[in-house]
Enzyme design. Structure first.
Site, mmCIF file in Angstrom:
data_model
loop_
_atom_site.group_PDB
_atom_site.id
_atom_site.type_symbol
_atom_site.label_atom_id
_atom_site.label_comp_id
_atom_site.label_asym_id
_atom_site.label_seq_id
_atom_site.Cartn_x
_atom_site.Cartn_y
_atom_site.Cartn_z
ATOM 1 N N TRP A 36 0.822 -1.217 0.000
ATOM 2 C CA TRP A 36 0.000 0.000 0.000
ATOM 3 C C TRP A 36 0.848 1.256 0.000
ATOM 4 C CZ3 TRP A 36 -4.414 -0.459 -2.028
ATOM 5 C CH2 TRP A 36 -5.092 -1.675 -1.930
ATOM 6 N N ASP B 58 -1.440 6.505 6.538
ATOM 7 C CA ASP B 58 -2.562 5.744 5.978
ATOM 8 C C ASP B 58 -2.900 4.644 6.976
ATOM 9 O OD1 ASP B 58 -4.284 4.049 4.704
ATOM 10 O OD2 ASP B 58 -2.879 3.447 3.124
ATOM 11 N N LYS C 295 -12.586 -1.534 7.154
ATOM 12 C CA LYS C 295 -11.987 -2.530 8.066
ATOM 13 C C LYS C 295 -12.454 -2.261 9.500
ATOM 14 C CE LYS C 295 -8.387 -2.230 4.710
ATOM 15 N NZ LYS C 295 -8.780 -3.235 3.786
HETATM 16 N N1 PMP Z 1 -4.337 1.490 2.256
HETATM 17 C C1 PMP Z 1 -4.416 0.350 2.963
HETATM 18 C C2 PMP Z 1 -3.488 0.148 4.119
HETATM 19 C C3 PMP Z 1 -5.352 -0.624 2.607
HETATM 20 O O1 PMP Z 1 -5.428 -1.761 3.304
HETATM 21 C C4 PMP Z 1 -6.221 -0.391 1.518
HETATM 22 C C5 PMP Z 1 -7.293 -1.374 1.111
HETATM 23 N N2 PMP Z 1 -7.141 -2.659 1.447
HETATM 24 C C6 PMP Z 1 -6.089 0.802 0.797
HETATM 25 C C7 PMP Z 1 -5.155 1.725 1.209
HETATM 26 C C8 PMP Z 1 -6.947 1.097 -0.384
HETATM 27 O O2 PMP Z 1 -8.235 1.365 0.014
HETATM 28 P P1 PMP Z 1 -9.412 1.643 -1.019
HETATM 29 O O3 PMP Z 1 -9.636 0.369 -1.766
HETATM 30 O O4 PMP Z 1 -10.543 2.006 -0.140
HETATM 31 O O5 PMP Z 1 -8.983 2.739 -1.919
#
Ligand code: PMP
Length: 361
Positions: A102, A172, A196
Site C-alpha cells: 500500500w 494511511d 476494516k
Molecule cells: N491502504 C491500505 C493500508 C489498505 O489496506 C487499503 C485497502 N485494502 C487501501 C489503502 C486502499 O483502500 P481503497 O480500496 O478504499 O482505496
C-alpha cells in the site's frame, strides 16, 4: 446457514451488534419516519448524526481541539493522490517510507503531484520488516513524511509512532485505525478507508491538523480541496450517508466495549494467540514477518506444502472460518482479525489449525 467468523481483509467483518441495529432501523430511523438512506444530509436528523459521530470519534481518540475530522469519499486510494495535491507543491518534495504494497501504491498515485522521495523501503526484505529508523533518509524540507502504519497485505505493523521532527507525519491507517489508543498529536494527518475498522467501503475518515489546511491550494477544484471540505463540515456535496451512519454506530459500539484501551488489549491477546499457535506448530505454519513488526490486524501465514492450500481453505470454510486466502502478492493464507473479530473467532481458528496440522503434518 449461520454467520461464520469472517477473516476477510476488507471489506471486513462488522460488529454483529452494529449490523443488528442497522437492520432494526433500516425502514425507520430515529424519529425520521424514513430510512437514514432516504433523508436529506442537510436535515436536522442527519446533521445531528454527523455532529455526534464526530464527538464520539474525538472522545475515543482523545483528540486535541486543533484537529479537524472529515468524512470523505473516494477510498484511501483517491487520497493517495489528493494528499500531495493539497499539502505538497509540484516543485517541492514529499518523503515516503514504504513497508509494503500500500505504501508503494501511495508513491505511485502521489507522484504526478509532487516530487516523491523514497526515504526508506523494506522491499529488499520482501516487506517482512519495517525499514530501520536509522536508515531513513529524511529531507527536512519535505512537505510531509507519508507512511503506512499497518500494511494489510504483508502483515507488517509499526508498533511505535516514528518521530519526524517538524515535518508533519501523514499516516494511511486504513487497516489499523481505532485498533488501540493513539496519540493524535504526533500526526499531521491520519486517514483511513472505512471498510476494516470503521464500517462499510465508500467512506474515508480523515483527521487533519488545522494549520495544514492553510496549505491547500486555491486553484484546484473545490471538491478536491480538504480546506473546502473542512469549511463545509464534510457536507460540500452529498456524502455517503449510509456509510457515515454505520461509522457512527461503530464508534458507539467501541465506546460501549470500553474504548480503545479495552479494544487494544483484546487485539493484543487475539494476535498473541494466533502467532503463538503458528510458532508452536513446529514449522507446519510459518509467518515470515520479523517478530517486532508483526501486525495485530493482518496475519499472513504459509502451510508447508502449497498443495495443502486448497484443502485448508475448503475445510476452514466448511468449519465456518471464512476468507482465509492470502493476497495473491504474498500467497498462502491471511487471517485478518480487526476489532470486530471476537476472541472466540481466533480461538476457533487456532483449534482448526491445530487439528489440520495434526492430520496433515
Ligand atoms: N491502504 C491500505 C493500508 C489498505 O489496506 C487499503 C485497502 N485494502 C487501501 C489503502 C486502499 O483502500 P481503497 O480500496 O478504499 O482505496
Amino acid at each position: 446457514m449461520t454467520r461464520g467468523f469472517n477473516f476477510s481483509a476488507g471489506p471486513a467483518a462488522l460488529p454483529e451488534a452494529v449490523l443488528r441495529q442497522a437492520q432494526a432501523e433500516l425502514l425507520e430511523w430515529g424519529g425520521a419516519r424514513a430510512s437514514v438512506m432516504e433523508v436529506s444530509h442537510r436535515g436536522k436528523e442527519f446533521m445531528a448524526l454527523a455532529e455526534e459521530s464526530e464527538r464520539d470519534l474525538r472522545d475515543l481518540l482523545d483528540m486535541p481541539s486543533n484537529y479537524k475530522v472529515l468524512f470523505l469519499q473516494g477510498g484511501a486510494t483517491q487520497h493517495f493522490a489528493q494528499i500531495p495535491m493539497n499539502f505538497a507543491r509540484r516543485e517541492g518534495v514529499a518523503d515516503y517510507v514504504v513497508s509494503g504494497a500500500w505504501g508503494e501504491k501511495a508513491v505511485r498515485e502521489g507522484s504526478p503531484y509532487t516530487r516523491v522521495r523514497l526515504a526508506a523501503s523494506s522491499l529488499d526484505s520482501n516487506y517482512t520488516c519495517i525499514p530501520s529508523r536509522g536508515q531513513w533518509d529524511l529531507d527536512p524540507r519535505a512537505a510531509y513524511v507519508h507512511y503506512t502504519p499497518n500494511e494489510t497485505i504483508h502483515g507488517v505493523e509499526f508498533h511505535d509512532v516514528p518521530d519526524t521532527g517538524d515535518v508533519p507525519l501523514v499516516a494511511d491507517m486504513s487497516s489499523n485505525i481505532l485498533s488501540r489508543p493513539l496519540d493524535v498529536s504526533r500526526f499531521g494527518l491520519i486517514y483511513a478507508g472505512a471498510q476494516k475498522n470503521i464500517g462499510a467501503s465508500g467512506l474515508v475518515v480523515m483527521i487533519v491538523r488545522e494549520d495544514l489546511l492553510e496549505r491547500c491550494p486555491r486553484d484546484i477544484a473545490r471538491i478536491m480541496s480538504y480546506a473546502e471540505h473542512a469549511a463545509h463540515g464534510s457536507l460540500l456535496n452529498t456524502p455517503n450517508t449510509f456509510g457515515w451512519y454505520l461509522a457512527a454506530l461503530v464508534f458507539k459500539w467501541l465506546k460501549a466495549e470500553g474504548g480503545l484501551a479495552a479494544i487494544g488489549e483484546r487485539n493484543r491477546v487475539k494476535a498473541e494467540r494466533l502467532y503463538a499457535a503458528i510458532d508452536a506448530s513446529a514449522g507446519f505454519y510459518v509467518n515470515r514477518v520479523e517478530c517486532s513488526a508483526r501486525s495485530w490486524m493482518n496475519v499472513p501465514f504459509f502451510l508447508p506444502r502449497p498443495e495443502l492450500d486448497a484443502m485448508f481453505l475448503a475445510e476452514s470454510k466448511e468449519a465456518g472460518l471464512l476468507a482465509l486466502k492470502g493476497h495473491k502478492a504474498v500467497g498462502g493464507m491471511r487471517a485478518s482479525i480487526y476489532n470486530a473479530m471476537p476472541l472466540a473467532g481466533v480461538d476457533a481458528l487456532v483449534d482448526f489449525m491445530r487439528d489440520f496440522a495434526r492430520r496433515h503434518g
